[in-house]
Design a protein around this motif. Structure first.
Motif, short mmCIF file in Angstrom:
data_model
loop_
_atom_site.label_atom_id
_atom_site.label_comp_id
_atom_site.label_asym_id
_atom_site.label_seq_id
_atom_site.Cartn_x
_atom_site.Cartn_y
_atom_site.Cartn_z
N PRO A 38 0.79 -1.23 0.00
CA PRO A 38 0.00 0.00 0.00
C PRO A 38 0.83 1.28 0.00
O PRO A 38 0.38 2.30 -0.50
N SER A 45 -1.31 -1.98 -5.81
CA SER A 45 -2.12 -2.01 -4.58
C SER A 45 -1.89 -0.77 -3.72
O SER A 45 -2.18 -0.76 -2.53
N GLY A 48 -3.95 0.62 -0.64
CA GLY A 48 -4.89 -0.44 -0.30
C GLY A 48 -5.89 -0.72 -1.41
O GLY A 48 -6.87 -1.43 -1.21
N LYS A 49 -5.62 -0.16 -2.58
CA LYS A 49 -6.52 -0.39 -3.72
C LYS A 49 -6.64 -1.88 -4.03
O LYS A 49 -5.64 -2.59 -4.14
N ARG A 50 -7.86 -2.32 -4.13
CA ARG A 50 -8.09 -3.76 -4.37
C ARG A 50 -9.17 -3.89 -5.44
O ARG A 50 -10.31 -3.49 -5.25
N TYR A 58 -3.23 -9.79 -3.27
CA TYR A 58 -3.59 -9.92 -1.86
C TYR A 58 -3.53 -11.36 -1.38
O TYR A 58 -3.76 -11.64 -0.21
N LYS A 85 -0.81 -8.49 2.29
CA LYS A 85 0.22 -7.46 2.21
C LYS A 85 0.32 -6.85 0.83
O LYS A 85 0.82 -5.75 0.65
#
Length: 196
Positions: A38, A45, A48-50, A58, A85
């Motif tokens: 992140p 990512s 925290g982009k998912r 992830y 992570k």
DNA sequence: AATGCGATTCTCT
DNA sequence: GAGAATCGCATTT
């Protein structure tokens, strides 16, 4: 967190193996890049982009993360660290080791013996190129690298080499992270994509 | 429904 | 060194 950097360096000199119907394809890893979760503005990512695209990042370390870039090429990554992570190591270049004719056919449509010197040189010296040659595609996204089809091994003959640490390629948008020395390559390899 | 773009590569110039 | 090729998907309308 810094473990991804350790993995990126540890992967250098290892063999990436793909067992295909056409035979066993092997390349020596000579260039890698670390993408660290992140905090890293160059990482898929970041923050925290998912999304559907980066979901596999992830997963737990040891998973293959393969995605389509620029509408026509794939990039092969090894997910690192614990689940969640979202860190990974991009494999940027290989030296062809085994299955030369298949690697060559996948890339250029002719056996290795029919290649020009320039084609031999450019067989696997880039992230998109090595995916074509090694027959790694999006259908392999999420594959467990601890399985028996696609995996990484220690070569029988280990050679000593010098590691160069430098900035990553083509991530100008990553602001203060674009100059982080998170790209690693084997100094005397003839198959590194970009040398300083 | 439309828009914009990328962890690239190849082909000229 | 610049420009094109090409498309899934996130983001915006």
């Amino acid at each position: 967190m810094q473990d991804t950097l350790a993995v990126a360096k540890a992967l250098l000199g290892k063999h990436l193996v793909h067992e295909t119907p056409q035979g066993r394809l092997v390349g020596r890893i000579v260039e890698t890049e670390a993408y660290i979760g992140p905090e890293d503005k160059g990482c898929h990512s970041y923050g925290g982009k998912r999304t559907k695209k980066n979901e596999v990042m992830y997963h737990i370390g040891g998973t293959a993360y393969i995605y389509l870039i620029y509408g026509m090429y794939c990039c092969f990554n090894v997910v690192t660290e614990d689940e969640g992570k979202a860190s990974a190591v991009l494999i940027r270049a290989l030296e062809p080791v085994e299955g030369l004719d298949v690697l060559s056919s996948n890339r250029f449509g002719v056996p290795y013996g029919g290649l020009t010197g320039r084609q031999q040189y450019s067989l696997t010296n880039g992230p998109g190129k090595l995916c074509i040659a090694m027959d790694l595609g999006r259908e392999d996204n999420g594959t467990d690298l601890c399985g028996c089809r696609i995996y990484i091994t220690e070569p029988e003959l280990t050679r000593s080499f010098e590691i160069v640490e430098t900035a990553r390629i083509n991530i100008d948008y990553a602001e203060e992270y674009k100059d982080m020395p998170w790209r690693f390559y084997i100094k005397d390899s003839s198959h590194v994509s970009v040398k300083d």
